[in-house]
Design a protein around this motif. Structure first.
Motif, PDB file in Angstrom:
ATOM      1  N   PHE A 294      49.397  42.360  35.448  1.00  7.98           N
ATOM      2  CA  PHE A 294      48.082  42.388  36.067  1.00  7.98           C
ATOM      3  C   PHE A 294      48.006  41.368  37.203  1.00  7.98           C
ATOM      4  O   PHE A 294      48.723  40.364  37.203  1.00  7.98           O
ATOM      5  CB  PHE A 294      46.991  42.033  35.051  1.00  7.98           C
ATOM      6  N   ASP A 295      47.102  41.629  38.132  1.00  8.41           N
ATOM      7  CA  ASP A 295      46.706  40.661  39.154  1.00  8.41           C
ATOM      8  C   ASP A 295      45.202  40.460  39.002  1.00  8.41           C
ATOM      9  O   ASP A 295      44.417  41.392  39.234  1.00  8.41           O
ATOM     10  CB  ASP A 295      47.066  41.167  40.544  1.00  8.41           C
TER      11      ASP A 295
ATOM     12  N   ILE B  88      39.514  42.859  27.098  1.00  7.83           N
ATOM     13  CA  ILE B  88      40.591  42.337  26.258  1.00  7.83           C
ATOM     14  C   ILE B  88      41.867  43.130  26.534  1.00  7.83           C
ATOM     15  O   ILE B  88      41.842  44.360  26.593  1.00  7.83           O
ATOM     16  CB  ILE B  88      40.217  42.433  24.771  1.00  7.83           C
ATOM     17  N   PHE B  89      42.974  42.405  26.701  1.00  5.82           N
ATOM     18  CA  PHE B  89      44.259  43.025  26.996  1.00  5.82           C
ATOM     19  C   PHE B  89      45.369  42.368  26.168  1.00  5.82           C
ATOM     20  O   PHE B  89      45.155  41.344  25.521  1.00  5.82           O
ATOM     21  CB  PHE B  89      44.608  42.857  28.491  1.00  5.82           C
ATOM     22  N   ASP B  90      46.543  42.967  26.256  1.00  4.66           N
ATOM     23  CA  ASP B  90      47.790  42.385  25.768  1.00  4.66           C
ATOM     24  C   ASP B  90      47.694  41.913  24.319  1.00  4.66           C
ATOM     25  O   ASP B  90      47.964  40.755  24.008  1.00  4.66           O
ATOM     26  CB  ASP B  90      48.213  41.217  26.680  1.00  4.66           C
TER      27      ASP B  90
ATOM     28  N   LEU C 294      45.435  35.468  39.965  1.00  2.00           N
ATOM     29  CA  LEU C 294      46.416  35.033  38.972  1.00  2.00           C
ATOM     30  C   LEU C 294      47.295  36.209  38.618  1.00  2.00           C
ATOM     31  O   LEU C 294      46.794  37.268  38.210  1.00  2.00           O
ATOM     32  CB  LEU C 294      45.718  34.514  37.714  1.00  2.00           C
ATOM     33  N   ARG C 295      48.594  36.053  38.750  1.00  2.00           N
ATOM     34  CA  ARG C 295      49.530  37.090  38.325  1.00  2.00           C
ATOM     35  C   ARG C 295      49.846  36.857  36.846  1.00  2.00           C
ATOM     36  O   ARG C 295      50.230  35.762  36.447  1.00  2.00           O
ATOM     37  CB  ARG C 295      50.815  37.049  39.161  1.00  2.00           C
ATOM     38  N   TYR C 296      49.633  37.927  36.065  1.00  2.00           N
ATOM     39  CA  TYR C 296      49.845  37.860  34.618  1.00  2.00           C
ATOM     40  C   TYR C 296      50.840  38.946  34.232  1.00  2.00           C
ATOM     41  O   TYR C 296      50.715  40.079  34.694  1.00  2.00           O
ATOM     42  CB  TYR C 296      48.509  38.078  33.883  1.00  2.00           C
ATOM     43  N   PRO C 297      51.848  38.627  33.426  1.00  2.00           N
ATOM     44  CA  PRO C 297      52.022  37.419  32.618  1.00  2.00           C
ATOM     45  C   PRO C 297      52.752  36.276  33.310  1.00  2.00           C
ATOM     46  O   PRO C 297      53.028  35.248  32.675  1.00  2.00           O
ATOM     47  CB  PRO C 297      52.851  37.937  31.449  1.00  2.00           C
TER      48      PRO C 297
END
Length: 270
Positions: free
Chosen positions: A24-25, A147-149, A237-240
């Motif tokens: 995600f971004d 909510i994710f991941d 924010l770049r996730y993960p």
């Protein structure tokens, strides 16, 4: 998803996408800064087309932390880009306090033209009324938190204490959008509750709402609102990966009501 009795039929407190792990971004408060948004998306590897549709890179998805509305010069354009990306399954977005207030005004309820609402209404007046009605519905249907991941990641505009995670009530929705009140005021207005300094939950919470000089990491929370509309930067924010990508504001579009928080969010006067 079931909806608690406290919530109207088209309001939801949260949406659970636990099965989606990214990448995600996660984009901070945009506030109508369309040029900075398109520049940031380009730096993140997204193609932004002339009709404001996007092509994501490498199966990545965008998440917006809310406050698309007010103060900046390209508010309808930001809403068109984000709402289209959400409809096409390329992005997610939570409701911000400025967004929900705009939705009320777009539905015809008179409100004080403060905190940049006048800018939003003036810009929407240049577009067909149908677009304003569509965006009012889009905003109203945005969740309070996402909510994710496998519950390792939670996104809420103003953050959210752990006891209200995955709670389907109006209280959970309102606190995720507006934050917790302190009742304490200084020369700039009401001081916001420093919830992140008290947070001890397991999900990483990414939020905005309160401008900071640089992204702040504290107690498994990350504030990505770096005050673009006030002359700061627009940050993702770049996730993960937990990497930050930022672009500088073209100029200061709006005078901040209080100074940016210092990088220590436990600062007692903010």
């Amino acid at each position: 998803m079931s909806t608690a009795a406290e919530l109207d039929a088209d309001l939801v407190s949260y949406q659970d996408h636990s099965e989606l792990t990214g990448p995600f971004d996660i984009v901070g408060d945009v506030h109508g800064c369309i040029e900075e948004l398109t520049e940031l998306l380009s730096r993140l590897g997204y193609q932004v087309h002339d009709d404001l549709t996007i092509t994501p890179p490498e199966d990545r998805k965008l998440i917006f932390v809310g406050d698309l509305a007010d103060r900046g010069p390209g508010i309808p354009q930001v809403f068109r880009l984000v709402s289209t990306a959400v409809a096409e399954g390329k992005a997610f977005c939570v409701a911000g306090n400025h967004d929900t207030r705009l939705a009320i005004a777009l539905r015809g309820t008179p409100l004080p033209l403060t905190y940049g609402l006048a800018d939003s209404l003036e810009q929407f007046a240049e577009h067909p009324p149908e677009f304003a009605r569509e965006m009012a519905v889009f905003i109203r249907r945005l969740p309070g938190h996402l909510i994710f991941d496998h519950c390792h990641l939670l996104v809420a505009h103003a953050g959210l204490r752990e006891s209200l995670h995955r709670v389907e009530t109006m209280q959970a929705r309102e606190l995720a959008i507006h934050g917790e009140k302190t009742g304490v005021r200084d020369q700039f207005g009401e001081i916001r509750h420093p919830w992140a300094a008290e947070y001890g939950g397991k999900p990483l919470i990414v939020f905005g709402h309160t401008p900071v000089e640089n992204p702040v990491i504290l107690n498994n929370t990350i504030n990505v609102d770096t005050g673009c509309v006030f002359g700061g930067r627009l940050t993702a924010l770049r996730y993960p990966e937990r990497e930050f990508v930022s672009v500088s504001a073209r100029r200061q579009y709006y005078e901040p009501t209080r100074p940016f928080l210092p990088n220590d969010p436990r600062w007692p006067k903010t």
